[in-house]
Design a protein around this motif. Structure first.
Motif, mmCIF file in Angstrom:
data_model
loop_
_atom_site.group_PDB
_atom_site.id
_atom_site.type_symbol
_atom_site.label_atom_id
_atom_site.label_comp_id
_atom_site.label_asym_id
_atom_site.label_seq_id
_atom_site.Cartn_x
_atom_site.Cartn_y
_atom_site.Cartn_z
ATOM 1 N N TYR A 78 0.624 -1.000 -0.364
ATOM 2 C CA TYR A 78 0.115 -0.335 -0.024
ATOM 3 C C TYR A 78 0.617 1.563 0.007
ATOM 4 O O TYR A 78 1.078 1.739 1.324
ATOM 5 N N PRO A 79 1.535 1.811 -1.262
ATOM 6 C CA PRO A 79 1.882 2.867 -1.006
ATOM 7 C C PRO A 79 1.530 4.173 -0.495
ATOM 8 O O PRO A 79 2.969 4.993 0.055
ATOM 9 N N ASP A 80 0.556 4.333 0.163
ATOM 10 C CA ASP A 80 0.346 5.487 0.619
ATOM 11 C C ASP A 80 -0.129 5.041 1.775
ATOM 12 O O ASP A 80 -0.063 6.435 2.295
ATOM 13 N N ARG A 81 0.156 4.062 2.147
ATOM 14 C CA ARG A 81 0.357 3.530 3.798
ATOM 15 C C ARG A 81 1.823 4.542 4.974
ATOM 16 O O ARG A 81 1.164 5.402 5.122
ATOM 17 N N ALA A 82 3.130 5.235 4.544
ATOM 18 C CA ALA A 82 4.086 5.958 4.779
ATOM 19 C C ALA A 82 3.399 7.173 4.548
ATOM 20 O O ALA A 82 3.451 7.804 5.530
ATOM 21 N N LYS A 83 2.425 7.568 3.607
ATOM 22 C CA LYS A 83 1.931 8.986 3.864
ATOM 23 C C LYS A 83 0.795 8.928 5.188
ATOM 24 O O LYS A 83 0.824 10.568 5.532
ATOM 25 N N MET A 84 0.460 8.243 6.088
ATOM 26 C CA MET A 84 -0.667 8.030 7.201
ATOM 27 C C MET A 84 0.048 8.028 8.701
ATOM 28 O O MET A 84 -0.166 8.369 9.303
ATOM 29 N N ARG A 85 1.864 8.530 8.181
ATOM 30 C CA ARG A 85 2.518 8.662 9.331
ATOM 31 C C ARG A 85 3.257 10.463 9.335
ATOM 32 O O ARG A 85 4.515 10.289 8.820
ATOM 33 N N PRO A 86 2.902 11.349 8.684
ATOM 34 C CA PRO A 86 3.113 12.897 8.189
ATOM 35 C C PRO A 86 3.570 13.199 9.695
ATOM 36 O O PRO A 86 3.384 13.070 10.819
ATOM 37 N N THR A 87 4.411 14.142 9.008
ATOM 38 C CA THR A 87 5.329 15.150 9.942
ATOM 39 C C THR A 87 5.241 16.192 10.369
ATOM 40 O O THR A 87 6.343 17.028 11.595
ATOM 41 N N ASP A 88 4.412 17.176 9.560
ATOM 42 C CA ASP A 88 4.164 18.776 9.106
ATOM 43 C C ASP A 88 2.454 18.996 7.935
ATOM 44 O O ASP A 88 1.748 17.985 8.529
ATOM 45 N N PRO A 89 2.913 20.108 8.773
ATOM 46 C CA PRO A 89 1.647 19.772 8.294
ATOM 47 C C PRO A 89 0.357 20.183 6.561
ATOM 48 O O PRO A 89 -0.223 19.489 6.524
ATOM 49 N N ASP A 90 1.273 20.073 6.020
ATOM 50 C CA ASP A 90 1.067 19.471 4.492
ATOM 51 C C ASP A 90 0.923 17.980 4.126
ATOM 52 O O ASP A 90 0.336 17.574 3.676
ATOM 53 N N GLY A 91 1.883 17.567 5.496
ATOM 54 C CA GLY A 91 1.862 15.903 5.144
ATOM 55 C C GLY A 91 0.752 15.780 5.780
ATOM 56 O O GLY A 91 -0.108 14.630 5.082
ATOM 57 N N PHE A 92 -0.370 15.886 6.824
ATOM 58 C CA PHE A 92 -1.375 15.545 6.864
ATOM 59 C C PHE A 92 -2.548 16.063 6.455
ATOM 60 O O PHE A 92 -3.416 15.369 6.088
ATOM 61 N N ARG A 93 -1.934 17.509 5.909
ATOM 62 C CA ARG A 93 -3.523 18.026 4.891
ATOM 63 C C ARG A 93 -3.068 16.401 3.459
ATOM 64 O O ARG A 93 -4.165 16.215 3.175
ATOM 65 N N THR A 94 -1.900 16.229 2.580
ATOM 66 C CA THR A 94 -2.225 15.053 2.044
ATOM 67 C C THR A 94 -2.827 13.684 2.963
ATOM 68 O O THR A 94 -3.094 13.333 1.637
ATOM 69 N N ALA A 95 -2.550 13.770 3.852
ATOM 70 C CA ALA A 95 -3.263 12.159 3.823
ATOM 71 C C ALA A 95 -4.211 11.854 4.057
ATOM 72 O O ALA A 95 -4.967 11.271 4.100
ATOM 73 N N TRP A 96 -5.269 12.900 4.799
ATOM 74 C CA TRP A 96 -6.423 13.349 4.825
ATOM 75 C C TRP A 96 -6.972 13.441 3.069
ATOM 76 O O TRP A 96 -7.737 13.294 2.624
ATOM 77 N N ASP A 97 -6.191 13.969 2.361
ATOM 78 C CA ASP A 97 -6.843 13.657 0.696
ATOM 79 C C ASP A 97 -6.451 12.531 0.688
ATOM 80 O O ASP A 97 -7.845 11.737 -0.447
ATOM 81 N N ILE A 98 -5.688 11.333 0.442
ATOM 82 C CA ILE A 98 -5.661 10.381 0.394
ATOM 83 C C ILE A 98 -6.316 9.326 0.796
ATOM 84 O O ILE A 98 -7.688 8.724 -0.008
ATOM 85 N N LEU A 99 -6.657 9.647 2.241
ATOM 86 C CA LEU A 99 -8.822 8.925 2.495
ATOM 87 C C LEU A 99 -9.803 9.488 1.821
ATOM 88 O O LEU A 99 -10.567 9.066 1.971
ATOM 89 N N GLU A 100 -9.996 11.081 1.879
ATOM 90 C CA GLU A 100 -10.723 11.118 1.242
ATOM 91 C C GLU A 100 -11.006 10.392 0.128
ATOM 92 O O GLU A 100 -12.697 10.084 -0.433
ATOM 93 N N ARG A 101 -10.283 11.093 -0.869
ATOM 94 C CA ARG A 101 -10.341 9.540 -1.856
ATOM 95 C C ARG A 101 -10.443 7.747 -2.033
ATOM 96 O O ARG A 101 -11.416 7.129 -2.695
ATOM 97 N N LEU A 102 -9.503 7.662 -0.803
ATOM 98 C CA LEU A 102 -10.090 6.244 -0.945
ATOM 99 C C LEU A 102 -11.462 6.001 0.125
ATOM 100 O O LEU A 102 -12.008 4.791 -0.473
#
Length: 261
Positions: A78-102
């Protein structure tokens, strides 16, 4: 502790076996749910055809810590799985984008099934609708209550985790069978709340601690790191979508098998 019982099919619930010694015990085809095994040591074990789902770390088998291999393989699958461990605000926004899509894809998939199947349990797990209800609870607990400070964020359809027990003021109706659209309307509202928060997230907010909410509820009145609260929500959303997809596979197989040939 000594415990001897020759019967099979024994059901144990809410039993404290910490520090127990189990010797010459037959656990074939046993099922463990909501079980804590931290610090457990096993010797002379025959382990085959075993399925383990859960939060695993420092799992040493025959001298090898296998947890890093497990996590690396999951990241590969699951290539997106590593993005569920963000370290900065942009990373959290990206993670939520992915979850909404999935989740959009998973919900569309669920809509293709007969509505009554979305209330069916697969292998004793939550139904699809119950899974969505649990995510309402997770958002209400960690975002609306802990981060935003709402002492009573719950909806009557919120579904806590099975091991929580009764907590004053927190609803817990496992048996209710609401329509999917009713639950999805609540989900849309809760996901929008998270969306607004992460869109406005800054480094200072991310590094802050929450103000304790004194009113009864869950989690308890304490100060929590905002970063950890958001990571919990990401993990809940990620893991429960995978569980939902797994169970939708089984429900689709059931539907296909029942069709006349």
């Amino acid at each position: 502790m000594g415990f001897m019982d020759g019967s099979t099919g024994k059901r144990l619930e809410r039993v404290d076996l910490s520090g127990a010694m189990l010797r010459h015990v037959d656990l074939r085809n046993a099922r463990f749910e909501q079980v804590t095994l931290t610090g457990t040591r096993m010797r002379g074990v025959e382990l085959g055809h075993v399925t383990i789902d859960g939060d695993i770390e420092d799992l040493v088998i025959n001298g090898v810590d296998v947890a890093p291999y497990v996590y690396a393989e999951l990241d590969r699958r699951y290539p997106d799985r590593a993005k569920m461990r963000p370290t900065d605000p942009d990373g959290f926004r990206t993670a939520w984008d992915i979850l909404e899509r999935l989740w959009d894809g998973t919900v569309n998939r669920a809509r293709s099934l007969p509505p009554e199947l979305l209330h069916e349990s697969v292998d004793g797990e939550w139904s699809f609708v119950q899974t969505l209800r649990h995510l309402l609870f997770a958002t209400d607990a960690w975002v609306r209550r802990v981060i935003l400070g709402d002492p009573h964020p719950w909806d009557a359809l919120d579904l806590p985790f099975d091991g929580m027990g009764d907590v004053p003021g927190v609803p817990w109706d496992r048996a209710v069978r609401p329509e999917l659209d009713k639950v999805l309307a609540l989900r849309k509202d809760r996901m929008a709340t998270v969306r607004r928060y992460v869109d406005e997230l800054t480094v200072d907010r991310l590094d802050a601690h929450t103000t304790p909410v004194p009113d009864p509820g869950w989690p308890g009145p304490d100060s929590y790191p905002v970063r950890e609260c958001l990571l919990i929500v990401l993990n809940e959303e990620w893991q429960h979508r995978l569980y939902a997809e797994r169970d939708l596979d089984a429900l689709e197989d059931t539907t296909s098998a029942s069709r006349p040939t």
